[in-house]
Scaffold this motif. Structure first.
Motif, short mmCIF file in Angstrom:
data_model
loop_
_atom_site.label_atom_id
_atom_site.label_comp_id
_atom_site.label_asym_id
_atom_site.label_seq_id
_atom_site.Cartn_x
_atom_site.Cartn_y
_atom_site.Cartn_z
N ILE A 156 34.51 46.80 57.23
CA ILE A 156 35.34 47.52 56.19
C ILE A 156 36.37 46.33 55.68
N ARG A 157 36.41 45.98 54.32
CA ARG A 157 37.28 45.22 53.55
C ARG A 157 37.80 45.91 52.64
N PRO A 158 39.21 45.65 52.18
CA PRO A 158 39.78 45.88 50.96
C PRO A 158 39.63 45.19 49.87
N TYR A 159 39.36 45.90 48.46
CA TYR A 159 39.38 44.89 47.46
C TYR A 159 40.00 45.65 46.38
N THR A 160 40.53 44.91 45.30
CA THR A 160 41.52 45.55 44.27
C THR A 160 40.70 45.35 42.73
N PRO A 161 40.59 46.82 42.32
CA PRO A 161 39.78 46.78 40.95
C PRO A 161 40.60 45.93 40.06
N LEU A 173 35.00 44.94 40.57
CA LEU A 173 36.02 44.21 41.55
C LEU A 173 35.39 42.65 41.39
N MET A 174 36.73 41.94 41.54
CA MET A 174 36.51 40.51 41.44
C MET A 174 36.56 39.90 42.68
N ILE A 175 35.64 39.23 43.26
CA ILE A 175 35.47 38.93 44.76
C ILE A 175 34.88 37.44 44.78
N LYS A 176 35.79 36.81 45.90
CA LYS A 176 35.46 35.36 46.18
C LYS A 176 34.44 35.51 47.24
N ILE A 177 33.44 34.68 47.18
CA ILE A 177 32.31 34.83 48.24
C ILE A 177 32.62 33.75 49.22
N TYR A 178 32.73 33.97 50.48
CA TYR A 178 32.93 33.04 51.34
C TYR A 178 31.63 32.64 52.39
N PRO A 179 31.06 31.39 52.40
CA PRO A 179 29.77 31.22 52.98
C PRO A 179 29.50 31.85 54.26
N LYS A 180 30.95 32.08 55.21
CA LYS A 180 30.46 32.71 56.48
C LYS A 180 31.18 34.07 56.40
N GLY A 181 31.42 34.67 55.25
CA GLY A 181 32.28 35.89 55.23
C GLY A 181 31.32 37.29 55.44
N ASN A 182 31.59 38.05 56.16
CA ASN A 182 30.77 38.97 56.57
C ASN A 182 30.73 40.13 55.47
N MET A 183 31.42 40.67 54.79
CA MET A 183 31.44 41.50 53.48
C MET A 183 31.01 40.68 52.55
N THR A 184 31.48 39.61 52.14
CA THR A 184 30.99 38.94 51.14
C THR A 184 29.65 38.32 51.03
N PRO A 203 47.04 53.58 47.67
CA PRO A 203 48.10 53.37 46.79
C PRO A 203 49.08 51.94 47.47
N LYS A 204 49.25 51.12 46.52
CA LYS A 204 50.13 50.10 46.90
C LYS A 204 51.63 50.15 46.26
N LEU A 205 52.10 49.25 45.44
CA LEU A 205 53.22 49.42 44.56
C LEU A 205 52.77 50.49 43.84
N GLY A 221 44.82 32.25 44.50
CA GLY A 221 43.39 32.57 44.53
C GLY A 221 43.14 33.92 44.17
N THR A 222 42.18 34.95 44.83
CA THR A 222 41.91 36.36 44.58
C THR A 222 43.07 37.17 44.72
N GLY A 223 44.46 36.55 45.23
CA GLY A 223 45.46 37.36 45.08
C GLY A 223 46.03 37.78 43.73
N LEU A 224 45.38 37.17 42.89
CA LEU A 224 45.46 37.73 41.36
C LEU A 224 45.24 39.11 41.10
N THR A 225 44.26 39.76 41.91
CA THR A 225 43.72 41.21 41.38
C THR A 225 44.74 42.23 41.31
N PRO A 226 45.82 42.27 42.41
CA PRO A 226 46.65 43.37 42.17
C PRO A 226 47.58 42.93 40.97
C1 FAD Z 1 45.03 44.79 50.12
C2 FAD Z 1 43.87 43.47 50.01
C3 FAD Z 1 43.32 43.69 48.63
C4 FAD Z 1 42.15 42.83 48.52
N1 FAD Z 1 41.77 42.41 47.39
C5 FAD Z 1 40.68 41.47 47.16
C6 FAD Z 1 40.15 41.02 45.90
O1 FAD Z 1 40.33 41.95 44.89
N2 FAD Z 1 39.19 40.19 45.77
C7 FAD Z 1 38.82 39.44 46.95
O2 FAD Z 1 37.90 38.53 46.79
N3 FAD Z 1 39.56 39.59 48.03
C8 FAD Z 1 40.36 40.53 48.31
N4 FAD Z 1 41.05 40.63 49.60
C9 FAD Z 1 40.42 39.96 50.67
C10 FAD Z 1 39.18 40.97 51.29
O3 FAD Z 1 39.65 42.14 51.96
C11 FAD Z 1 38.26 39.85 52.38
O4 FAD Z 1 39.32 39.72 53.46
C12 FAD Z 1 37.54 38.81 52.02
O5 FAD Z 1 36.68 39.12 50.99
C13 FAD Z 1 36.78 38.25 52.99
O6 FAD Z 1 35.99 39.23 53.62
P1 FAD Z 1 34.70 38.82 54.45
O7 FAD Z 1 34.36 39.86 55.35
O8 FAD Z 1 33.76 38.07 53.60
O9 FAD Z 1 35.29 37.68 55.39
P2 FAD Z 1 35.28 37.70 57.07
O10 FAD Z 1 34.25 38.14 57.83
O11 FAD Z 1 36.78 38.61 57.15
O12 FAD Z 1 35.96 36.17 57.53
C14 FAD Z 1 34.89 35.22 57.91
C15 FAD Z 1 35.12 33.71 57.15
O13 FAD Z 1 35.33 34.01 55.90
C16 FAD Z 1 36.35 32.98 55.61
N5 FAD Z 1 37.56 33.79 55.10
C17 FAD Z 1 37.69 34.90 55.06
N6 FAD Z 1 38.74 35.39 54.12
C18 FAD Z 1 39.20 34.26 54.05
C19 FAD Z 1 40.59 33.59 53.38
N7 FAD Z 1 41.20 34.73 52.65
N8 FAD Z 1 40.90 32.35 53.16
C20 FAD Z 1 39.83 31.38 53.44
N9 FAD Z 1 38.94 31.75 54.22
C21 FAD Z 1 38.47 32.93 54.51
C22 FAD Z 1 36.82 32.07 56.89
O14 FAD Z 1 36.01 31.21 57.08
C23 FAD Z 1 36.55 33.30 57.74
O15 FAD Z 1 36.44 32.91 59.20
C24 FAD Z 1 41.79 41.62 49.64
C25 FAD Z 1 42.60 41.85 50.85
C26 FAD Z 1 43.57 42.72 50.88
C27 FAD Z 1 44.33 42.88 52.37
#
Ligand code: FAD
Length: 352
Positions: A156-161, A173-184, A203-205, A221-226
Motif C-alpha cells: 500500500i502506498r500513498p499518492y497525491t492526485p 497521478l504523477m509518479i516517479k518510477i524506482y527501479p527497485k520500487g515495489n509499487m512503482t 485529508p492533509k492540509l 522531486g515528486t514532493g511537488l504533487t501536494p
Molecule cells: C503522503 C504521500 C504522498 C505521496 N505522493 C506521491 C506522489 O504523488 N508521487 C510519487 O511519485 N510519490 C509519492 N509518494 C511516495 C510513494 O508513496 C512511494 O513511497 C514511492 O512511490 C515508492 O514506492 P515503491 O513501493 O515503488 O518503493 P519501495 O518498495 O517503498 O522502495 C523500494 C526502493 O525504491 C527506492 N525508493 C523508494 N522511495 C524512494 C525515495 N523517496 N527516494 C529515493 N529512493 C526511493 C529505494 O531504492 C527503495 O529501497 C508519496 C508519499 C507520501 C507519504
C-alpha cells in the motif's frame, strides 16, 4: 472561468517583457516544451530571457494556445470516458473515491513526464466527482505475491492526485518510477485497461482561500504533487489573493517536473513565483545551483509571520534539512532544521 482569466492575463502580458525576479521562472529552454515532454535539451536560458521568449512565443501562437499546451498534463478526456464506460457498476460509486474501502479504477492512459516519471490517468464514471478536497492524497494497493499461509501479500502506498479536484471522470497521478520500487514497478507494468485499487481521500492540509496572506513552499522531486493541488486552488480562484512562492529542489534540470506548467502559471499569475534549485547543473543552467540553503530559503520564501504558512514535502533527506521529517505516527513532529533556524514557528510550518 478561472482558466479564461488566466488566459487573459497571459495574453495581456504577452506583448510585454516579463518582470525578472531574481530566480522567478528560473529558465530552461524546456520552457516551451509541453508538460508531457520535459526532457532537458541542454540549452537553458536565463529567467529574464525565458520571460521574453514566452512573451514572443505567445505573441506568435496566441497566449491561449500556449497556455493550454503548457498547462495540461494530459487532455484526453474521451479516453477516460471510454475506459469508464467499460467499468463495472460496482466501480462507479456516487463519489468516485471511497474513504472506507478500496475501489478499482481503470487505467485510461499513461504519459511520460521525464526520464523516470509518468502521469497515470485513471477513469471513473464521468457523471461523478472524484470527492477530493485540497489538499488530500489517496492510497493505492496492489497484490505482491503470497504470504507463507497462502493469503495475498499487499503493498500500500500513498499518492497525491495532480488533476483538478472537481474533474469529472478522471484523476491523474504523477509518479516517479524506482527501479527497485515495489509499487512503482507494479505501476510501470500496468497497461491501459488494467485496474488499480485506490482508497481515499486522505485529508492533509485543509486549504481555505485566503487562510494566509503568504504561502511558501519547499518541495523536492515528486514532493511537488501536494504543492500543485494548493497552487492550482489558489491561481484558479480569482477571489484568492494569497501570494505563493515555491522553492523547488531537484538533482538535475532534467528532473524538474512539470517545469513548463510551473513557468506558465508564474507567467500568468503575478501572485505565484517559482525558484528552482538543482544540485547538479547542466551547461547553461541559470537557475539556483547547489543544495537548498538558508540563503535560498530567505530569498524564496515569505518571512516568518502569523500571516505566513510554509509547506514542505520531499524525500527524507530534504525534509530533515529543511524542517525535520514527520513523526513515525505521521503527526507533524518536531520543527528542526533551517526553517527553525530562520525563525519560523511550528504553527507556521506544515509537513505533508
Ligand atoms: C503522503 C504521500 C504522498 C505521496 N505522493 C506521491 C506522489 O504523488 N508521487 C510519487 O511519485 N510519490 C509519492 N509518494 C511516495 C510513494 O508513496 C512511494 O513511497 C514511492 O512511490 C515508492 O514506492 P515503491 O513501493 O515503488 O518503493 P519501495 O518498495 O517503498 O522502495 C523500494 C526502493 O525504491 C527506492 N525508493 C523508494 N522511495 C524512494 C525515495 N523517496 N527516494 C529515493 N529512493 C526511493 C529505494 O531504492 C527503495 O529501497 C508519496 C508519499 C507520501 C507519504
Amino acid at each position: 472561468m478561472a482558466m479564461a482569466m488566466a488566459l487573459r492575463r497571459g495574453a495581456e502580458r504577452a506583448g510585454t517583457v516579463m518582470r525578472a525576479g531574481e530566480w522567478s521562472c528560473g529558465g530552461g529552454a524546456r520552457f516551451m516544451a509541453t508538460a508531457v515532454r520535459v526532457e532537458d535539451d541542454g540549452s537553458p536560458s536565463s529567467s529574464f530571457s525565458s520571460g521574453r521568449a514566452l512573451a514572443a512565443f505567445s505573441a506568435v501562437v496566441g497566449a491561449g494556445a500556449l497556455y493550454s499546451s503548457c498547462l495540461q498534463t494530459i487532455r484526453s478526456e474521451p479516453a477516460a470516458a471510454e475506459a469508464a464506460r467499460d467499468m463495472p457498476q460496482e466501480c462507479a460509486p456516487r463519489t468516485a473515491l471511497n474513504p472506507n474501502e478500496f475501489v478499482k479504477f481503470k487505467l485510461a492512459e499513461v504519459r511520460d513526464i521525464n526520464h523516470n516519471t509518468k502521469v497515470y490517468r485513471f477513469a471513473f464514471n464521468p457523471q461523478e466527482a472524484l470527492g477530493l478536497h485540497v489538499a488530500s492524497c489517496l492510497v493505492t494497493k496492489a497484490e505482491m505475491g503470497k504470504k507463507k499461509d497462502g493469503t495475498p501479500n499487499y503493498i500500500i502506498r500513498p499518492y497525491t492526485p495532480i488533476s483538478p479536484p472537481d474533474s469529472k471522470g478522471y484523476f491523474d497521478l504523477m509518479i516517479k518510477i524506482y527501479p527497485k520500487g515495489n509499487m512503482t514497478q507494479h505501476l510501470a507494468h500496468l497497461k491501459p485497461g488494467d485496474t488499480l485499487e485506490v482508497k481515499g481521500p486522505i485529508p492533509k492540509l485543509a486549504y481555505e482561500p485566503n487562510m494566509k496572506k503568504q504561502i511558501g513552499m519547499v518541495a523536492g522531486g515528486t514532493g511537488l504533487t501536494p504543492m500543485l493541488q494548493v497552487i492550482d486552488a489558489i491561481v484558479s480562484n480569482p477571489e484568492d489573493n494569497t501570494q505563493v512562492s515555491l522553492v523547488y529542489a531537484n538533482t538535475t534540470p532534467a528532473d524538474i517536473l512539470l517545469k513548463s506548467k510551473l513557468d506558465s502559471l508564474a507567467f500568468a499569475h503575478p501572485n505565484f513565483k517559482v525558484f528552482y534549485v538543482v544540485s547538479k547543473e547542466s551547461e547553461g543552467w541559470k537557475g539556483g545551483k547547489g543544495h537548498v540553503t538558508k540563503d535560498v530559503l530567505k530569498k524564496g520564501l515569505p518571512s516568518p509571520s502569523d500571516d505566513t504558512l510554509i509547506l514542505v514535502c520531499g524525500p527524507p533527506g530534504l525534509m530533515n534539512l529543511i524542517s525535520g521529517d514527520k513523526a513515525p505516527d505521521k503527526s507533524q513532529g518536531e520543527l528542526i532544521g533551517m526553517l527553525k533556524d530562520l525563525g519560523y514557528t511550528p504553527q507556521q510550518v506544515y509537513k505533508f
